[in-house]
Design a protein around this motif. Structure first.
Motif, PDB file in Angstrom:
ATOM      1  N   ALA A   1       0.828  -1.205   0.000  1.00  0.00           N
ATOM      2  CA  ALA A   1       0.000   0.000   0.000  1.00  0.00           C
ATOM      3  C   ALA A   1       0.863   1.257   0.000  1.00  0.00           C
ATOM      4  CB  ALA A   1      -0.925  -0.002   1.215  1.00  0.00           C
ATOM      5  N   LEU A   2       1.946   1.253   0.770  1.00  0.00           N
ATOM      6  CA  LEU A   2       2.858   2.393   0.807  1.00  0.00           C
ATOM      7  C   LEU A   2       3.551   2.586  -0.544  1.00  0.00           C
ATOM      8  CD1 LEU A   2       4.420   1.813   4.336  1.00  0.00           C
ATOM      9  CD2 LEU A   2       3.160   3.854   3.632  1.00  0.00           C
ATOM     10  N   LEU A   3       3.955   1.485  -1.160  1.00  0.00           N
ATOM     11  CA  LEU A   3       4.630   1.563  -2.459  1.00  0.00           C
ATOM     12  C   LEU A   3       3.686   2.083  -3.536  1.00  0.00           C
ATOM     13  CD1 LEU A   3       7.022   1.042  -4.302  1.00  0.00           C
ATOM     14  CD2 LEU A   3       6.319  -1.365  -4.451  1.00  0.00           C
ATOM     15  N   ILE A   4       2.480   1.543  -3.584  1.00  0.00           N
ATOM     16  CA  ILE A   4       1.503   1.975  -4.595  1.00  0.00           C
ATOM     17  C   ILE A   4       1.113   3.436  -4.361  1.00  0.00           C
ATOM     18  CG2 ILE A   4      -0.830   1.622  -5.483  1.00  0.00           C
ATOM     19  CD1 ILE A   4      -0.458  -1.382  -4.799  1.00  0.00           C
ATOM     20  N   GLY A   5       0.899   3.794  -3.091  1.00  0.00           N
ATOM     21  CA  GLY A   5       0.571   5.181  -2.763  1.00  0.00           C
ATOM     22  C   GLY A   5       1.667   6.140  -3.188  1.00  0.00           C
ATOM     23  N   SER A   6       2.919   5.725  -3.007  1.00  0.00           N
ATOM     24  CA  SER A   6       4.056   6.555  -3.423  1.00  0.00           C
ATOM     25  C   SER A   6       4.052   6.768  -4.931  1.00  0.00           C
ATOM     26  CB  SER A   6       5.371   5.888  -3.010  1.00  0.00           C
ATOM     27  OG  SER A   6       5.455   5.743  -1.618  1.00  0.00           O
ATOM     28  N   ILE A   7       3.821   5.690  -5.674  1.00  0.00           N
ATOM     29  CA  ILE A   7       3.815   5.777  -7.137  1.00  0.00           C
ATOM     30  C   ILE A   7       2.694   6.701  -7.618  1.00  0.00           C
ATOM     31  CG2 ILE A   7       3.419   4.473  -9.263  1.00  0.00           C
ATOM     32  CD1 ILE A   7       4.770   2.069  -7.868  1.00  0.00           C
ATOM     33  N   VAL A   8       1.494   6.522  -7.061  1.00  0.00           N
ATOM     34  CA  VAL A   8       0.358   7.355  -7.459  1.00  0.00           C
ATOM     35  C   VAL A   8       0.630   8.820  -7.129  1.00  0.00           C
ATOM     36  CG1 VAL A   8      -2.078   7.863  -7.014  1.00  0.00           C
ATOM     37  CG2 VAL A   8      -1.322   5.491  -7.254  1.00  0.00           C
ATOM     38  N   GLY A   9       1.162   9.072  -5.922  1.00  0.00           N
ATOM     39  CA  GLY A   9       1.450  10.447  -5.522  1.00  0.00           C
ATOM     40  C   GLY A   9       2.518  11.082  -6.381  1.00  0.00           C
ATOM     41  N   GLY A  10       3.583  10.340  -6.654  1.00  0.00           N
ATOM     42  CA  GLY A  10       4.671  10.875  -7.466  1.00  0.00           C
ATOM     43  C   GLY A  10       4.236  11.188  -8.878  1.00  0.00           C
ATOM     44  N   VAL A  11       3.511  10.270  -9.507  1.00  0.00           N
ATOM     45  CA  VAL A  11       3.048  10.467 -10.888  1.00  0.00           C
ATOM     46  C   VAL A  11       2.048  11.618 -10.949  1.00  0.00           C
ATOM     47  CG1 VAL A  11       1.767   9.406 -12.786  1.00  0.00           C
ATOM     48  CG2 VAL A  11       3.496   8.077 -11.546  1.00  0.00           C
ATOM     49  N   THR A  12       1.165  11.709  -9.954  1.00  0.00           N
ATOM     50  CA  THR A  12       0.193  12.802  -9.914  1.00  0.00           C
ATOM     51  C   THR A  12       0.881  14.157  -9.855  1.00  0.00           C
ATOM     52  OG1 THR A  12      -1.420  11.386  -8.773  1.00  0.00           O
ATOM     53  CG2 THR A  12      -1.778  13.765  -8.655  1.00  0.00           C
ATOM     54  N   ALA A  13       2.020  14.205  -9.130  1.00  0.00           N
ATOM     55  CA  ALA A  13       2.759  15.468  -8.971  1.00  0.00           C
ATOM     56  C   ALA A  13       3.593  15.813 -10.206  1.00  0.00           C
ATOM     57  CB  ALA A  13       3.652  15.393  -7.744  1.00  0.00           C
ATOM     58  N   GLY A  14       3.646  14.900 -11.181  1.00  0.00           N
ATOM     59  CA  GLY A  14       4.389  15.185 -12.400  1.00  0.00           C
ATOM     60  C   GLY A  14       5.724  14.481 -12.501  1.00  0.00           C
TER      61      GLY A  14
END
Length: 444
Positions: free
Chosen positions: A24-37
């Protein structure tokens, strides 16, 4: 949309859906990073670089776990069990049932508190101590929800308040992550900041024991389902006594080394070496003992490391400042409203992750800039982060502080994890923590 908020929500939803917290932490990191550009490759690089931030804490936990299981293999836990049974047995045969209950409550509370600071064995004592006294608890018709409340209090309050053993690890995580996010604080500030929230927990403990679960509750006398077997009968009296003395020496050395070196890794290692040198921990089979101890803490260690990577991605998005601005636009600069919001966010986050130790890095990333923006003092920010982190430990289904008590109390299959441990601890500790944590933040 705010990348930090999206990352946290994704991580939390996945955790609540019982996706493994590390994933969950890994997926959340990926989603957050990609969302931020950030690109996927950049996000993973930042995440990987952040993993090192949790490595020292994870190693501390692993060494403490090894020390915990090593101590559990000596005569000390067995002596504690026999002492409690003998003392209670004197009174349980008489009509003084209340005195017997009081003695059980007192000793379980004392041992649970010691397990975090003085004798840092964490939850390792529960499967050793609880199953042998379950029949006594049944005879006295003690509501096991009261016992669960006592154990959970002892597993949480001491590490919040005292900078020894697991308390040193927790307070170190709080200070380190606050400093990393731009606020200069010291370890000496944590204990005073935690006094009022811990007082709230103590009030919840009194309500649980003397009001909520005061009445008798009947259980069937069933066979105990446990793999814990004691081999202390095989030892001579001299060997038994020496094992206890060696354990106490190891504990003393651990506390001294920690105080001098300010390193829990060195302290745990020193304790293990003493057990080796005194032969309280035999060379034969010691590999398995230490490995089992590290396995006991492996889950939390991996979550801590992953949480450090998650926090690094959150910072790299550059959206933390944006989130602070968005929150301020909603609540204004009201410290009272902001403090309550921060505690509620901490409760939800920690319930999802299941560990205060692992949640603090994430909380600090958001709470430090937000707290500074509304004018909170360093002591108030320490209080809010420490309290918010501890909130989910009490009541979280995946928390060691609830799983441990259930493992012992359900040895005969008559104690439900959710309704007999999680719900009672949630009601009696999370509500007071929010109230008293909010009061403390306002006072500081």
């Amino acid at each position: 949309m705010n990348a930090v908020l999206i990352a946290v929500v994704v991580m939390l939803v996945l955790s609540l859906l019982r996706v493994h917290v590390v994933l969950a932490l890994l997926i959340g990191s990926i989603v957050g990073g990609v969302t931020a550009g950030l690109s996927l490759q950049e996000t993973m690089q930042v995440f990987s670089e952040g993993l090192g931030g949790g490595a020292s804490i994870a190693l501390s936990y692993a060494i403490l776990g090894a020390f915990a299981v090593a101590i559990s293999q000596t005569s000390l836990p067995d002596a504690m069990v026999k002492f409690v049974i003998k003392l209670v047995g004197k009174n349980s045969d008489s009509t003084r049932k209340n005195l017997s209950k009081a003695l059980i409550f007192f000793f379980l509370l004392m041992i649970a508190c010691f397990s975090q600071n003085i004798i840092p064995i964490h939850i390792a004592f529960i499967p050793i101590l609880i199953p042998p006294i379950i029949k006594i608890l049944n005879q006295l018709e003690i509501d096991r929800r009261a016992i669960a409340s006592i154990l959970t209090f002892g597993l949480i309050a001491p590490y919040m308040l005292l900078p020894y053993g697991f308390g040193y690890v927790f307070q170190g995580i709080v200070v380190e992550n606050i400093v990393q996010n731009g606020l200069d604080v010291t370890m000496s500030q944590v204990t005073p900041a935690m006094v009022i929230p811990v007082a709230g927990m103590f009030l919840g403990l009194l309500v649980a024991v003397f009001i909520s679960y005061r009445k008798s509750r009947t259980y069937e006398q069933k066979e105990i389902i446990t793999e814990t077997e004691s081999n202390e009968e095989e030892k001579s009296v001299e060997a038994y006594i020496w094992s206890i003395i060696a354990s106490l020496i190891a504990i003393f050395v651990t506390l001294v080394v920690q105080t001098i070196s300010e390193s829990m890794v060195l302290a745990g290692l020193a304790g293990i070496i003493v057990l080796y040198l005194t032969r309280a921990l035999k060379w034969s089979g010691s590999d398995k003992v230490l490995t089992d101890g590290m396995k006991m803490m492996a889950f939390i260690s991996f979550v801590m490391i992953s949480a450090a990577g998650f926090s690094e991605v959150i910072r790299a998005t550059g959206h933390v400042e944006l989130l602070v601005e968005q929150v301020l636009n909603i609540v204004g600069e009201s410290q009272a409203t902001t403090a309550l919001l921060m505690l509620i966010v901490g409760l939800v986050l920690t319930l999802g992750i299941g560990s205060a130790f692992s949640t603090v890095p994430i909380l600090a990333t958001i709470f430090v800039p937000l707290g500074m923006a509304v004018g909170f003092s360093p002591m108030a920010i320490i209080t809010l982060i420490g309290t918010a982190g501890a909130l989910g430990d009490a009541g979280a289904p995946a928390s060691d502080s609830t799983l441990g008590p259930t493992a012992g109390l359900n040895a005969d299959g008559q104690h439900n994890h959710i309704w007999d441990t999680c719900v009672p601890t949630f009601l009696h500790y999370n509500i007071p923590l929010i109230i008293f944590g909010w009061i403390a933040a306002m006072m500081f």
